[in-house]
Motif scaffolding. Structure first.
Motif, short mmCIF file in Angstrom:
data_model
loop_
_atom_site.label_atom_id
_atom_site.label_comp_id
_atom_site.label_asym_id
_atom_site.label_seq_id
_atom_site.Cartn_x
_atom_site.Cartn_y
_atom_site.Cartn_z
N SER A 96 0.85 -1.28 0.02
CA SER A 96 -0.06 -0.19 0.00
C SER A 96 0.92 1.40 0.00
O SER A 96 0.53 2.15 -0.70
N PRO A 97 1.95 1.42 0.58
CA PRO A 97 2.57 2.59 0.82
C PRO A 97 3.51 2.83 -0.89
O PRO A 97 3.55 4.01 -0.90
N MET A 98 3.77 1.83 -1.19
CA MET A 98 4.41 1.97 -2.74
C MET A 98 3.49 2.45 -3.61
O MET A 98 3.97 3.33 -4.27
N ILE A 99 2.49 1.94 -3.55
CA ILE A 99 1.32 2.23 -4.81
C ILE A 99 0.91 3.70 -4.59
O ILE A 99 0.69 4.48 -5.30
N CYS A 100 0.80 3.99 -3.03
CA CYS A 100 -0.01 5.19 -2.69
C CYS A 100 0.92 6.50 -3.08
O CYS A 100 0.40 7.41 -3.38
N SER A 101 2.10 6.18 -3.09
CA SER A 101 3.04 7.41 -3.24
C SER A 101 3.50 7.65 -4.43
O SER A 101 3.77 8.56 -5.02
N GLY A 102 3.29 6.30 -5.29
CA GLY A 102 3.77 6.51 -6.70
C GLY A 102 5.32 6.32 -6.94
O GLY A 102 5.86 6.51 -8.15
N HIS A 103 5.95 6.22 -5.91
CA HIS A 103 7.52 6.12 -6.01
C HIS A 103 7.86 4.67 -5.31
O HIS A 103 8.08 4.65 -3.99
N TRP A 104 7.75 3.66 -6.21
CA TRP A 104 7.96 2.50 -5.52
C TRP A 104 9.43 2.07 -4.85
O TRP A 104 9.46 1.44 -4.11
N ALA A 105 10.18 2.68 -5.54
CA ALA A 105 11.68 2.55 -4.70
C ALA A 105 11.78 3.03 -3.51
O ALA A 105 12.55 2.58 -2.70
N MET A 106 11.12 4.39 -3.34
CA MET A 106 11.26 4.72 -2.09
C MET A 106 10.74 3.96 -0.87
O MET A 106 11.18 3.77 0.30
N SER A 107 9.43 3.44 -1.13
CA SER A 107 8.72 2.18 -0.26
C SER A 107 9.72 1.27 -0.11
O SER A 107 9.78 0.66 1.04
N LEU A 108 10.21 0.48 -1.22
CA LEU A 108 11.04 -0.49 -0.95
C LEU A 108 12.28 -0.19 -0.08
O LEU A 108 12.84 -0.94 0.72
N PHE A 109 12.64 1.09 -0.34
CA PHE A 109 14.02 1.61 0.47
C PHE A 109 13.90 1.69 1.89
O PHE A 109 14.70 1.14 2.74
N PHE A 110 12.49 2.21 2.31
CA PHE A 110 12.36 2.52 3.48
C PHE A 110 11.85 1.04 4.18
O PHE A 110 12.33 0.72 5.36
N TRP A 111 11.38 -0.18 3.41
CA TRP A 111 11.17 -1.35 4.06
C TRP A 111 12.66 -2.20 4.39
O TRP A 111 12.81 -2.62 5.34
N ALA A 112 13.53 -1.72 3.37
CA ALA A 112 14.88 -2.38 3.84
C ALA A 112 15.33 -1.63 4.59
O ALA A 112 16.33 -2.27 5.39
N CYS A 113 15.15 -0.42 4.86
CA CYS A 113 15.94 0.19 6.04
C CYS A 113 15.45 -0.11 7.25
O CYS A 113 16.22 -0.42 8.42
N LEU A 114 14.27 -0.58 7.50
CA LEU A 114 13.72 -1.23 8.58
C LEU A 114 13.89 -2.52 8.86
O LEU A 114 14.52 -2.89 9.87
N LEU A 115 14.22 -3.29 7.74
CA LEU A 115 14.96 -4.61 7.88
C LEU A 115 16.03 -4.59 8.36
O LEU A 115 16.48 -5.23 9.36
N ILE A 116 16.84 -3.69 7.88
CA ILE A 116 18.63 -3.67 8.34
C ILE A 116 18.35 -3.20 9.79
O ILE A 116 19.34 -3.78 10.49
N SER A 117 17.77 -2.08 10.13
CA SER A 117 17.88 -1.71 11.31
C SER A 117 17.46 -2.67 12.39
O SER A 117 17.80 -2.47 13.61
N SER A 118 16.23 -3.18 12.20
CA SER A 118 15.56 -4.20 13.23
C SER A 118 16.61 -5.56 13.18
O SER A 118 16.30 -6.45 14.05
N ALA A 119 17.16 -5.84 12.23
CA ALA A 119 17.86 -7.20 12.12
C ALA A 119 19.30 -7.24 13.19
O ALA A 119 19.50 -8.33 13.65
#
Length: 118
Positions: free
Chosen positions: A93-116
């Motif tokens: 949902s945030p990826m499609i809502c924003s229209g910037h697919w790379a931004m959403s994937l980047f934020f999910w990846a940041c959350l993944l790395i920081s929580s791992a």
């Protein structure tokens, strides 16, 4: 936030101020999990960090899988494409809502790395 982003993701080609507002909303979507990671790391709460990590993995995996499926069905029926796009809007949902697919994937990846990292 998830339901709001998912619902607004069905707006076809937003422009102008609406596009900026949707992008802002998509960025705000990532604020609560970022706060959870920050608090989890500060309080050494492994359960919270694992929850955010697992959600990040699921979201990234499903998003990439659905994007690939959408591309692979380009020569199939329009109905199949619409169904896959609808599922993508809800799952990512945030990826499609924003229209910037790379931004959403980047934020999910940041959350993944920081929580791992523990």
């Amino acid at each position: 936030m998830f339901i709001l982003c998912a619902g607004l993701g069905f707006i076809p080609e937003p422009a102008g101020v609406l596009r900026v507002l949707l992008t802002g909303l998509s960025i705000l979507f990532f604020l609560p999990p970022a706060v959870l990671v920050w608090k989890g790391r500060r309080e050494k709460d492994r359960q919270t960090l694992m929850l955010v990590r697992n959600l990040s993995i699921v979201s990234l995996s499903l998003s990439v899988l659905l994007i690939i499926a959408n591309f692979l069905t380009v020569f199939r029926s329009e109905l199949l494409g619409d169904i896959l796009h609808g599922v993508l809007v809800v799952v990512s949902s945030p990826m499609i809502c924003s229209g910037h697919w790379a931004m959403s994937l980047f934020f999910w990846a940041c959350l993944l790395i920081s929580s791992a990292r523990t």
